[in-house]
Design a protein around this motif. Sequence first.
Motif, short mmCIF file in Angstrom:
data_model
loop_
_atom_site.label_atom_id
_atom_site.label_comp_id
_atom_site.label_asym_id
_atom_site.label_seq_id
_atom_site.Cartn_x
_atom_site.Cartn_y
_atom_site.Cartn_z
N CYS B 115 46.60 8.54 17.46
CA CYS B 115 46.02 9.75 18.06
C CYS B 115 45.75 10.78 16.98
N ALA B 117 44.96 13.76 17.43
CA ALA B 117 45.38 15.11 17.83
C ALA B 117 46.87 15.31 17.56
N CYS B 118 47.70 14.43 18.05
CA CYS B 118 49.14 14.64 17.89
C CYS B 118 49.72 13.83 16.74
N ARG B 120 50.57 10.79 16.58
CA ARG B 120 51.42 9.66 16.90
C ARG B 120 50.66 8.34 16.80
N CYS B 155 45.22 10.04 22.51
CA CYS B 155 46.15 9.47 23.48
C CYS B 155 45.98 10.20 24.81
N CYS B 158 47.08 13.86 24.92
CA CYS B 158 46.25 14.81 24.20
C CYS B 158 44.90 15.01 24.88
ZN LIG Z 1 48.06 12.52 21.09
#
Ligand SMILES: [Zn+2]
Lengths: 165, 165
Positions: B115, B117-118, B120, B155, B158
Amino acid sequence: MDLPASAFPSPVHDHQDCVRAALDAAEAKCEQRGARLTSLRRRVLELVWTSHEPVGAYALLDTLKSEGQAAAPPTVYRALDFLIEQGLVHRLERLNAFVGCPRPEASHSAQFLICTACGRAAELDDPAIGQAVRQGAEARGFSVGRQTIEVEGLCADCQGTLQKK
Amino acid sequence: MDLPASAFPSPVHDHQDCVRAALDAAEAKCEQRGARLTSLRRRVLELVWTSHEPVGAYALLDTLKSEGQAAAPPTVYRALDFLIEQGLVHRLERLNAFVGCPRPEASHSAQFLICTACGRAAELDDPAIGQAVRQGAEARGFSVGRQTIEVEGLCADCQGTLQKK
DNA sequence: GGGGCGATGTTATGTTGTAACAACCGTACT
DNA sequence: AGTACGGTTGTTACAACATAACATCGCCCC
Ligand SMILES: [Zn+2]
Ligand SMILES: [Zn+2]
Ligand SMILES: [Zn+2]
Ligand SMILES: [Zn+2]
């Protein structure tokens, strides 16, 4: 039904044709996109196409320097960034190396076959693979962006060579 | 038919359970294989499991040093090599980073969702993907070895977060 | 001629990974 | 106990890959 041809070029193919075709396609695509394929960038692309083996940035750098070109790492990386941006070159993550795109016309999420025996890399543009990835990911709620798919193994030519031993 | 669960753990899951389970599974697998999960290796594995974000070797190194452990790059890379060898950790090529394997029991050709954005990464163990790759490659005469499949995207969590903005 | 802008040159530094050899430590055999 | 061995860890040095920051160049437009 037809068998797809090997993704790897024949060991005895006319590689100058590959290079010419790649440079011509690059000229055309840059023209069409309004991007400037300067002589430095063109030369780097040509060097990437020296063979079908992915080539590292510092190998390109050494070649440029040996040709009298003023060059430092940024010289090469900037050219590569441009070429990748234009879809003329791909980066192989496993190898930290670069390879010319044989079909820059069509945009694609490239998949690569990397022969661990001869070192060559070939592009596999199989929609079924991208589709399977997308499907598996989206079934789990993941929104798919860029895919990196690199497969190591033995190309058809090298399998033959090894068998004969 | 069931929807596959998200490959990512819930943002509010009990992560200590993840760590405990991973360490227990590691002990078991090493025992079974006759491999020595030394305290250093165990500690590195635990650090890799600090979160579900892939972690770089030098970040691990810094942590070890901050704990008073005598450590230099080879310290970490050797531990990581061991853990990868045992199938307890995977390397993400795009990120030059490492992440714990949630299912070390079964050997698998791991596929990863990353992901953007985060940060992970989650493991996707979808046989259909490996199968599609194998099929596409072998149809072209390529004998498949190790597969590297890493997909960037968002994900489920997100996607939700971004939509609410 | 001057201003703006993209491309390139240049220097320095950051990040990731490995080679080579020394020291250590448990184990097994004597 | 002594000692030889193999695997693990410590230590130093370096290799390979990549980027930040700023100066300069060359071209096009006004
Ligand atoms: Zn994420
Ligand atoms: Zn060719
Ligand atoms: Zn080959
Ligand atoms: Zn967790």
